[in-house]
Design a protein around this motif. Structure first.
Motif, PDB file in Angstrom:
ATOM      1  N   THR A  40      37.444  40.370  -5.924  1.00 26.85           N
ATOM      2  CA  THR A  40      38.211  39.153  -6.184  1.00 26.85           C
ATOM      3  C   THR A  40      39.687  39.468  -6.020  1.00 26.85           C
ATOM      4  OG1 THR A  40      36.549  38.358  -7.747  1.00 26.85           O
ATOM      5  CG2 THR A  40      38.740  37.356  -7.870  1.00 26.85           C
ATOM      6  N   VAL A  41      40.346  38.728  -5.135  1.00 28.49           N
ATOM      7  CA  VAL A  41      41.768  38.953  -4.867  1.00 28.49           C
ATOM      8  C   VAL A  41      42.554  37.755  -5.403  1.00 28.49           C
ATOM      9  CG1 VAL A  41      43.509  39.530  -3.151  1.00 28.49           C
ATOM     10  CG2 VAL A  41      41.118  40.201  -2.765  1.00 28.49           C
ATOM     11  N   GLU A  42      43.123  37.937  -6.578  1.00 29.44           N
ATOM     12  CA  GLU A  42      43.918  36.890  -7.221  1.00 29.44           C
ATOM     13  C   GLU A  42      45.271  36.837  -6.510  1.00 29.44           C
ATOM     14  OE1 GLU A  42      45.508  36.083 -11.771  1.00 29.44           O
ATOM     15  OE2 GLU A  42      43.800  37.441 -11.424  1.00 29.44           O
ATOM     16  N   THR A  43      45.660  35.672  -6.004  1.00 35.77           N
ATOM     17  CA  THR A  43      46.790  35.573  -5.085  1.00 35.77           C
ATOM     18  C   THR A  43      47.836  34.590  -5.596  1.00 35.77           C
ATOM     19  OG1 THR A  43      45.273  36.011  -3.254  1.00 35.77           O
ATOM     20  CG2 THR A  43      47.426  35.100  -2.685  1.00 35.77           C
ATOM     21  N   TYR A  44      49.097  35.045  -5.599  1.00 37.82           N
ATOM     22  CA  TYR A  44      50.233  34.229  -6.020  1.00 37.82           C
ATOM     23  C   TYR A  44      51.269  34.217  -4.897  1.00 37.82           C
ATOM     24  CZ  TYR A  44      48.317  34.866 -10.724  1.00 37.82           C
ATOM     25  OH  TYR A  44      47.490  34.885 -11.829  1.00 37.82           O
ATOM     26  N   LEU A  45      51.882  33.069  -4.663  1.00 40.84           N
ATOM     27  CA  LEU A  45      52.967  32.932  -3.691  1.00 40.84           C
ATOM     28  C   LEU A  45      54.222  32.512  -4.430  1.00 40.84           C
ATOM     29  CD1 LEU A  45      51.091  31.010  -0.821  1.00 40.84           C
ATOM     30  CD2 LEU A  45      51.261  33.488  -1.201  1.00 40.84           C
ATOM     31  N   ASN A  46      55.251  33.365  -4.367  1.00 44.59           N
ATOM     32  CA  ASN A  46      56.493  33.113  -5.124  1.00 44.59           C
ATOM     33  C   ASN A  46      56.195  32.794  -6.583  1.00 44.59           C
ATOM     34  OD1 ASN A  46      58.134  33.550  -2.855  1.00 44.59           O
ATOM     35  ND2 ASN A  46      58.032  31.396  -2.252  1.00 44.59           N
ATOM     36  N   GLU A  47      55.287  33.597  -7.164  1.00 41.96           N
ATOM     37  CA  GLU A  47      54.902  33.518  -8.579  1.00 41.96           C
ATOM     38  C   GLU A  47      54.037  32.299  -8.912  1.00 41.96           C
ATOM     39  OE1 GLU A  47      55.143  35.784 -10.808  1.00 41.96           O
ATOM     40  OE2 GLU A  47      56.427  37.173  -9.699  1.00 41.96           O
ATOM     41  N   GLU A  48      53.710  31.472  -7.918  1.00 44.57           N
ATOM     42  CA  GLU A  48      52.831  30.329  -8.170  1.00 44.57           C
ATOM     43  C   GLU A  48      51.409  30.688  -7.742  1.00 44.57           C
ATOM     44  OE1 GLU A  48      52.170  25.627  -6.925  1.00 44.57           O
ATOM     45  OE2 GLU A  48      54.015  26.672  -6.355  1.00 44.57           O
ATOM     46  N   TYR A  49      50.443  30.440  -8.608  1.00 43.66           N
ATOM     47  CA  TYR A  49      49.046  30.771  -8.302  1.00 43.66           C
ATOM     48  C   TYR A  49      48.546  29.976  -7.103  1.00 43.66           C
ATOM     49  CZ  TYR A  49      43.980  31.206  -8.875  1.00 43.66           C
ATOM     50  OH  TYR A  49      42.637  31.435  -8.659  1.00 43.66           O
ATOM     51  N   LEU A  50      47.937  30.663  -6.142  1.00 45.92           N
ATOM     52  CA  LEU A  50      47.335  30.014  -4.968  1.00 45.92           C
ATOM     53  C   LEU A  50      45.834  29.859  -5.148  1.00 45.92           C
ATOM     54  CD1 LEU A  50      47.349  28.989  -1.997  1.00 45.92           C
ATOM     55  CD2 LEU A  50      47.085  31.397  -1.297  1.00 45.92           C
ATOM     56  N   THR A  51      45.124  30.995  -5.202  1.00 43.71           N
ATOM     57  CA  THR A  51      43.674  30.989  -5.341  1.00 43.71           C
ATOM     58  C   THR A  51      43.198  32.405  -5.625  1.00 43.71           C
ATOM     59  OG1 THR A  51      41.594  30.274  -4.299  1.00 43.71           O
ATOM     60  CG2 THR A  51      43.165  31.424  -2.898  1.00 43.71           C
ATOM     61  N   SER A  52      41.924  32.543  -5.924  1.00 40.79           N
ATOM     62  CA  SER A  52      41.291  33.855  -6.032  1.00 40.79           C
ATOM     63  C   SER A  52      40.245  33.949  -4.928  1.00 40.79           C
ATOM     64  CB  SER A  52      40.644  34.045  -7.405  1.00 40.79           C
ATOM     65  OG  SER A  52      41.623  34.104  -8.414  1.00 40.79           O
ATOM     66  N   TYR A  53      40.515  34.794  -3.959  1.00 41.11           N
ATOM     67  CA  TYR A  53      39.572  34.985  -2.858  1.00 41.11           C
ATOM     68  C   TYR A  53      38.431  35.876  -3.325  1.00 41.11           C
ATOM     69  CZ  TYR A  53      43.302  33.258   0.224  1.00 41.11           C
ATOM     70  OH  TYR A  53      44.282  32.500   0.826  1.00 41.11           O
ATOM     71  N   LYS A  91      52.022  38.096  -4.331  1.00 42.71           N
ATOM     72  CA  LYS A  91      51.527  39.017  -5.366  1.00 42.71           C
ATOM     73  C   LYS A  91      50.002  38.960  -5.378  1.00 42.71           C
ATOM     74  CE  LYS A  91      51.835  38.263  -9.900  1.00 42.71           C
ATOM     75  NZ  LYS A  91      52.417  38.176 -11.267  1.00 42.71           N
ATOM     76  N   LEU A  92      49.379  40.144  -5.333  1.00 43.96           N
ATOM     77  CA  LEU A  92      47.919  40.243  -5.341  1.00 43.96           C
ATOM     78  C   LEU A  92      47.473  41.099  -6.511  1.00 43.96           C
ATOM     79  CD1 LEU A  92      47.365  41.021  -1.537  1.00 43.96           C
ATOM     80  CD2 LEU A  92      47.425  38.781  -2.636  1.00 43.96           C
ATOM     81  N   ARG A  93      46.374  40.681  -7.150  1.00 42.61           N
ATOM     82  CA  ARG A  93      45.760  41.479  -8.207  1.00 42.61           C
ATOM     83  C   ARG A  93      44.253  41.481  -7.944  1.00 42.61           C
ATOM     84  NH1 ARG A  93      47.410  38.877 -12.762  1.00 42.61           N
ATOM     85  NH2 ARG A  93      49.359  40.069 -12.806  1.00 42.61           N
TER      86      ARG A  93
END
Length: 294
Positions: free
Chosen positions: A163-176, A232-234
């Motif tokens: 699961t790749v939790e994804t943020y763009l400019n600190e805003e949550y996009l999605t979890s791939y 940002k990826l987690r």
């Protein structure tokens, strides 16, 4: 004129092309300096006209050079970037590999291309890079924290997805939920990203593309974003670690590490001969327009 020459491996049939390049340079009074590991291979296989000075990763190229010849395929050019780094030295590739989106000089055009280069009959095109940082830091990356093609996140030692939790400019996009995620430059859009159904992006577009690798959430699609975006990826998964690749360089990273990816503060300069262009390369390499109905 002073040029550097770099190659990684030595194909059985590439000796004559290496010699052709070196002979053409010598005949035109060009000072050639060869990467030391490649030189050790070449001088065993090719009857060179004389001895040449060498450079290495510990004694890299610098602005005293006019350009760097990369002999091989696109992978060789990606490795060449780690020698050039941010010094601005232009790179031109001789394609002794297969597809060759970046290495654009064909083997039968070496002498003609050398003449064009000496006469400065070329353009220099800028290619953006990506840079990665992490918390905690990834020790194996060190100062080679940049990539010309892509930074890819992928699973390791498991058949289970991550699961790749994804943020763009600190805003949550999605979890791939996928085998991984590719973050590619326009240059890298014709590489790994393209093979995962990502779009082709013109090299001068100010963009980054996020391309999931075999996503389980089937509504996940590639996304093109401005290259000013901080990503940002987690990552989490059943295994304790996953892989991060920067072009061809791979590091193992613990789960829940925060990865920050953004445009690097420097570009890479590639030499494009006057007869070449990105659109011509697309037509030639992807066989666009070859449909017999056209």
């Amino acid at each position: 004129m002073k040029v550097a020459i770099y190659g990684q491996t030595y194909r059985n049939n590439s000796g004559k092309y290496v010699k052709l390049l070196i002979d053409a340079l010598v005949e035109n009074g060009v000072e050639a300096v060869v990467e030391e590991s490649f030189y050790a291979i070449v001088k065993e296989e090719v009857n060179l006209s004389k001895a040449f000075a060498t450079f290495s990763v510990d004694d890299p190229v610098d602005p005293s050079f006019d350009l760097l010849f990369s002999i091989g395929g696109d992978g060789t050019i990606l490795r060449t970037v780690t020698y050039v780094r941010n010094c601005g030295l232009p790179i031109i590739g001789i394609n002794t590999g297969r597809l060759g989106f970046l290495a654009t000089i064909q083997k039968d055009k070496i002498e003609e291309s050398v003449s064009q280069i000496i006469n400065k009959d070329y353009n220099i095109v800028n290619r953006s890079l990506l840079q990665i940082s992490a918390s905690p830091e990834i020790e194996s990356v060190g100062d080679l924290d940049f990539a010309l093609n892509e930074i890819a996140i992928s699973r390791k030692n498991t058949t289970s997805m991550i699961t790749v939790e994804t943020y763009l400019n600190e805003e949550y996009l999605t979890s791939y939920w996928a085998d991984g995620l590719i973050v590619a430059t326009p240059t890298g859009s014709t590489g790994y990203s393209l093979s995962c159904a990502g779009p082709v992006i013109a090299p001068d577009a100010k963009s980054i593309v996020l391309t999931p690798i075999a996503p389980h959430n089937l509504n996940a699609r590639p996304l093109v974003i401005p290259d000013s975006t901080e990503i940002k990826l987690r990552v989490s998964g059943r295994e304790d670690t996953y892989l991060v690749s920067l072009d061809s360089r791979i590091a193992t990273v613990p789960n829940h590490t925060d990865l920050i990816i953004k445009r690097a503060p420097f570009d890479i300069n590639l030499i494009e001969l006057k007869a070449q262009s990105f659109l011509k390369t697309l037509r030639n390499k992807l066989l666009w327009g070859e449909d017999k109905r056209n």
